[in-house]
Scaffold this motif. Structure first.
Motif, PDB file in Angstrom:
ATOM      1  N   SER A  16      35.426  22.147  20.140  1.00  0.00           N
ATOM      2  CA  SER A  16      34.233  22.960  20.333  1.00  0.00           C
ATOM      3  C   SER A  16      33.029  22.086  20.049  1.00  0.00           C
ATOM      4  CB  SER A  16      34.242  24.150  19.383  1.00  0.00           C
ATOM      5  OG  SER A  16      33.951  23.726  18.077  1.00  0.00           O
ATOM      6  N   VAL A  71      32.451  25.079  24.843  1.00  0.00           N
ATOM      7  CA  VAL A  71      31.031  24.929  24.622  1.00  0.00           C
ATOM      8  C   VAL A  71      30.358  26.286  24.410  1.00  0.00           C
ATOM      9  CG1 VAL A  71      28.917  24.066  25.711  1.00  0.00           C
ATOM     10  CG2 VAL A  71      31.076  22.938  26.167  1.00  0.00           C
ATOM     11  N   LYS A  99      26.489  28.141  22.422  1.00  0.00           N
ATOM     12  CA  LYS A  99      25.403  28.003  21.451  1.00  0.00           C
ATOM     13  C   LYS A  99      25.943  28.311  20.054  1.00  0.00           C
ATOM     14  CE  LYS A  99      22.301  30.825  23.417  1.00  0.00           C
ATOM     15  NZ  LYS A  99      21.039  31.432  23.830  1.00  0.00           N
ATOM     16  N   ASN A 100      25.192  27.953  19.020  1.00  0.00           N
ATOM     17  CA  ASN A 100      25.583  28.334  17.670  1.00  0.00           C
ATOM     18  C   ASN A 100      25.687  29.852  17.595  1.00  0.00           C
ATOM     19  OD1 ASN A 100      25.897  25.912  16.383  1.00  0.00           O
ATOM     20  ND2 ASN A 100      23.718  25.713  15.926  1.00  0.00           N
ATOM     21  N   LYS A 141      32.755  30.452  18.859  1.00  0.00           N
ATOM     22  CA  LYS A 141      33.763  29.392  19.039  1.00  0.00           C
ATOM     23  C   LYS A 141      34.695  29.317  17.824  1.00  0.00           C
ATOM     24  CE  LYS A 141      30.533  26.224  19.555  1.00  0.00           C
ATOM     25  NZ  LYS A 141      29.309  27.045  19.379  1.00  0.00           N
ATOM     26  N   HIS A 190      28.392  21.830  20.699  1.00  0.00           N
ATOM     27  CA  HIS A 190      27.201  22.242  21.451  1.00  0.00           C
ATOM     28  C   HIS A 190      26.514  20.993  22.007  1.00  0.00           C
ATOM     29  CE1 HIS A 190      25.827  21.714  17.268  1.00  0.00           C
ATOM     30  NE2 HIS A 190      24.778  21.185  17.844  1.00  0.00           N
ATOM     31  N   HIS A 249      29.788  32.624  26.333  1.00  0.00           N
ATOM     32  CA  HIS A 249      28.467  33.256  26.251  1.00  0.00           C
ATOM     33  C   HIS A 249      28.656  34.768  26.330  1.00  0.00           C
ATOM     34  CE1 HIS A 249      24.208  33.683  26.546  1.00  0.00           C
ATOM     35  NE2 HIS A 249      24.251  34.239  27.735  1.00  0.00           N
ATOM     36  N   GLU A 303      33.760  21.371  16.269  1.00  0.00           N
ATOM     37  CA  GLU A 303      32.529  20.564  16.215  1.00  0.00           C
ATOM     38  C   GLU A 303      32.785  19.191  15.572  1.00  0.00           C
ATOM     39  OE1 GLU A 303      29.288  21.445  17.134  1.00  0.00           O
ATOM     40  OE2 GLU A 303      29.475  23.587  17.538  1.00  0.00           O
ATOM     41  N   SER A 330      29.468  16.821  15.580  1.00  0.00           N
ATOM     42  CA  SER A 330      28.114  17.354  15.380  1.00  0.00           C
ATOM     43  C   SER A 330      27.311  16.659  14.294  1.00  0.00           C
ATOM     44  CB  SER A 330      28.185  18.841  15.058  1.00  0.00           C
ATOM     45  OG  SER A 330      28.708  19.491  16.165  1.00  0.00           O
TER      46      SER A 330
END
Ligand code: ADP
Length: 305
Positions: free
Chosen positions: A188, A35, A37-38, A42, A190, A206, A159, A162
């Motif tokens: 992966s 996980v 943020k954009n 990832k 978000h 992060h 993703e 998504s």
């Protein structure tokens, strides 16, 4: 055993340091939510695992073997589903899987049996028509079938949910959780609710490294605040309880929202017992009394601030 092991991975694009000493281990037979943020890095990490990008430093092992940039023999253990898989639109699913199987060097018999098995798994057995007419979700499911053709030990999905509607997302998540007995899945995302739905483990990327990792319950335990939620018969009863002399201590914090009182105490066990005793002393039977578990969403916001 760990099917994927990443140690001290560093990667920059010019001045942009994307990975800054990333350590990550994925145990076999888990569904692992990766996980961030954009722009967290990832996809960059996945490309390094697939040997498609050269890291500045650090090491990656797949099934105990070192990944070598540009000559990743380790990819024989990996199935990969990109975020938007590309197909030859004029082909039908069976033809497409046959082509992929031939490229991989599977025998014709094996291709046939494996394709039928996989198209059943992903719910496309009856979809014997051109791929160009497929919905996004169907293409994603066909992508999973293709990625699993060679019976990989590790399936990496970038993703995968998504761009899908809730039904399409559920279909993909159901497939991913079905296969975990045979294949370890790293995906992966978000979308935190997807992780909560199917992942055994989660890692939050992060600032170039993991800000959180472990099983969901381990993480919740680590970040558990000593909070209790008490639902009363009505807001008056909640207010009356909240005003109790016994609760006027610097170590107790109260917030009331209509008939629900949230109480933060210093020690979860002692504080919990104290609240139960006090309710009992006041002869109140609450509608609900529960320890508040942090959600992944609240943890994510806390660590990624
Ligand atoms: P995520 O998959 O978590 O959204 P990415 O790995 O795609 O993140 O990107 C991480 C960062 O690296 C972003 O700031 C992105 O702009 C940058 N980046 C990714 N690929 C390249 C590249 N080929 N050249 C320059 N910068 C890149």
């Amino acid at each position: 055993m760990n099917i994927l092991e990443i140690k001290q991975l560093h990667m920059s694009f010019g001045d942009n340091q994307v990975l800054n000493g990333l350590d990550m281990a994925v145990p076999e037979h888990s569904v692992f939510g990766f996980v961030g943020k954009n722009g967290a890095g990832k996809t960059t990490t996945m490309k390094i695992v697939l040997g498609l990008l050269r890291a500045d430093s650090g090491s990656v092992k797949v099934n105990g073997e070192k990944v070598v940039y540009g000559a990743a023999k380790t990819n024989r253990h990996i199935g990969f589903l990109p975020d938007v898989p590309e197909f030859y639109g004029y082909m039908r699913p069976m033809e497409y899987l046959r082509l992929c199987g031939e490229i991989t060097g599977l025998s014709p018999d094996r291709i046939k049996s494996r394709s039928e098995e996989l198209l059943t798994l992903v719910g496309l057995k009856e979809a014997n028509r051109k791929i160009s007419g497929f919905s996004r979700g169907m293409k994603q499911r066909l992508g999973i079938a293709q990625a699993l053709l060679n019976e990989p030990k590790l399936l990496i999905c970038d993703e995968p949910t998504s761009a899908l509607d809730p039904i399409g997302r559920k279909e993909i998540l159901d497939i991913l959780s079905t296969i975990k007995g045979k294949t370890t899945v790293v995906f992966s995302t978000h979308i935190l609710s997807d992780v909560e739905r199917i992942c055994d483990r989660v890692a939050v990327l992060h600032n170039g490294r993991l800000a959180l990792s472990g099983t969901l319950s381990e993480i919740q335990e680590q970040y558990r605040h000593n909070s209790f939620s008490i639902k009363f018969a009505n807001s008056d009863e909640a207010a009356q309880f909240a005003g109790s002399e016994e609760l006027k201590r610097p170590t107790i914090k109260l917030t009331q929202d209509a008939d629900v009182l949230t109480v933060v105490v210093e020690d979860r066990r002692v504080g919990g017992q104290f609240l139960i005793d006090l309710l009992s002393k006041k002869q109140i039977t609450p509608d609900k009394f529960e320890a508040v578990e942090p959600t992944l969403e609240s943890l994510f916001t806390e660590v990624v601030r």
